[in-house]
Design a protein around this motif. Structure first.
Motif, short mmCIF file in Angstrom:
data_model
loop_
_atom_site.label_atom_id
_atom_site.label_comp_id
_atom_site.label_asym_id
_atom_site.label_seq_id
_atom_site.Cartn_x
_atom_site.Cartn_y
_atom_site.Cartn_z
N ARG A 9 -14.99 13.55 31.42
CA ARG A 9 -16.01 12.51 31.58
C ARG A 9 -16.70 12.21 30.26
O ARG A 9 -16.99 11.05 29.96
N ILE A 10 -16.97 13.24 29.48
CA ILE A 10 -17.62 13.03 28.18
C ILE A 10 -16.69 12.24 27.27
O ILE A 10 -17.14 11.34 26.55
N HIS A 19 -17.43 8.67 25.51
CA HIS A 19 -17.21 8.40 24.08
C HIS A 19 -16.35 7.16 23.88
O HIS A 19 -16.64 6.33 23.00
#
Length: 96
Positions: free
Chosen positions: A49-50, A54
């Motif tokens: 998810r990160i 990004h």
């Protein structure tokens, strides 16, 4: 009724204690493995998810730069037009 000092009673107590300790050890190991697997799964999901966030930010960054470049071009044209109009007006007013 037999007394507590009979060897069979102590053997049964030892067997029961061994079974209980073994069962508790197996349960503890299984719980630890389950928790570790869950944490690793959540960690992988969060990293995914990160990474997605990004990528979205990078996309927005590129889009914003493109829009700012477009606005810079428009402001350059506007500045040139205002400068030309100003020269025209000031030339007309000083000539009178």
């Amino acid at each position: 009724m037999s007394a507590v000092n009979d060897p069979q009673v102590w053997t049964l107590i030892g067997v029961f204690t061994t079974i209980m300790l073994g069962a508790m050890t197996l349960m503890t190991v299984q719980i630890n493995r389950t928790i570790a697997a869950s944490i690793n799964g959540l960690r992988g999901e969060m990293i995914g998810r990160i990474d997605g966030v990004h990528h979205r930010i990078d996309g927005l960054h590129g889009e914003m730069n493109a829009r700012f470049d477009t606005m810079d071009t428009k402001f350059e044209h506007l500045d040139r037009d205002v400068t030309a109009l100003s020269r025209h007006i000031w030339r007309d007013t000083t000539g009178d």
